[in-house]
Motif scaffolding. Structure first.
Motif, mmCIF file in Angstrom:
data_model
loop_
_atom_site.group_PDB
_atom_site.id
_atom_site.type_symbol
_atom_site.label_atom_id
_atom_site.label_comp_id
_atom_site.label_asym_id
_atom_site.label_seq_id
_atom_site.Cartn_x
_atom_site.Cartn_y
_atom_site.Cartn_z
ATOM 1 N N SER A 1 0.820 -1.204 0.000
ATOM 2 C CA SER A 1 0.000 0.000 0.000
ATOM 3 C C SER A 1 0.859 1.261 0.000
ATOM 4 O O SER A 1 0.531 2.242 -0.650
ATOM 5 N N VAL A 2 1.971 1.256 0.718
ATOM 6 C CA VAL A 2 2.867 2.405 0.731
ATOM 7 C C VAL A 2 3.538 2.559 -0.633
ATOM 8 O O VAL A 2 3.601 3.648 -1.188
ATOM 9 N N PHE A 3 4.025 1.460 -1.181
ATOM 10 C CA PHE A 3 4.679 1.509 -2.485
ATOM 11 C C PHE A 3 3.697 1.922 -3.569
ATOM 12 O O PHE A 3 4.021 2.715 -4.442
ATOM 13 N N HIS A 4 2.493 1.382 -3.516
ATOM 14 C CA HIS A 4 1.485 1.698 -4.531
ATOM 15 C C HIS A 4 1.095 3.170 -4.460
ATOM 16 O O HIS A 4 0.884 3.812 -5.492
ATOM 17 N N ARG A 5 1.020 3.737 -3.279
ATOM 18 C CA ARG A 5 0.633 5.133 -3.116
ATOM 19 C C ARG A 5 1.713 6.081 -3.632
ATOM 20 O O ARG A 5 1.425 7.107 -4.221
ATOM 21 N N SER B 1 4.293 5.259 -5.791
ATOM 22 C CA SER B 1 4.990 4.781 -6.984
ATOM 23 C C SER B 1 5.194 5.855 -8.052
ATOM 24 O O SER B 1 6.247 5.881 -8.678
ATOM 25 N N PRO B 2 4.247 6.773 -8.305
ATOM 26 C CA PRO B 2 4.553 7.825 -9.301
ATOM 27 C C PRO B 2 5.721 8.704 -8.862
ATOM 28 O O PRO B 2 6.541 9.111 -9.677
ATOM 29 N N TYR B 3 5.811 8.984 -7.582
ATOM 30 C CA TYR B 3 6.908 9.804 -7.082
ATOM 31 C C TYR B 3 8.231 9.048 -7.159
ATOM 32 O O TYR B 3 9.259 9.621 -7.492
ATOM 33 N N LEU B 4 8.188 7.762 -6.871
ATOM 34 C CA LEU B 4 9.404 6.961 -6.953
ATOM 35 C C LEU B 4 9.890 6.832 -8.396
ATOM 36 O O LEU B 4 11.092 6.860 -8.651
ATOM 37 N N ALA B 5 8.961 6.723 -9.324
ATOM 38 C CA ALA B 5 9.348 6.636 -10.729
ATOM 39 C C ALA B 5 10.004 7.945 -11.171
ATOM 40 O O ALA B 5 11.037 7.936 -11.845
#
Length: 63
Positions: A4-8, A10-14
């Motif tokens: 849930s943390v990664f999914h939330r 993920s656009p910022y991480l990309a």
């Protein structure tokens, strides 16, 4: 929880990943061929004729 943390975020991480890759790769790409400066117009003209490259002339004065 991790999903849930990664999914939330993920656009910022990309975006952060792309920025980091650009920051690492740009200095490597900018190290291209070094400019060989000359001081004689005759030698530069001959070298330009042999290589087919243009001549760049830089003038300076401190009048």
């Amino acid at each position: 929880m991790f999903y849930s943390v990664f999914h939330r975020y993920s656009p910022y991480l990309a975006g952060l990943t792309v920025l980091l890759l650009m920051a690492v790769s740009l200095p490597i790409l900018a190290e291209g061929e070094k400019v060989q400066w000359g001081t004689s117009i005759e030698e530069a003209t001959l070298q330009a004729a042999e290589t087919g490259k243009p001549i760049m002339m830089d003038f300076y004065t401190d009048w």
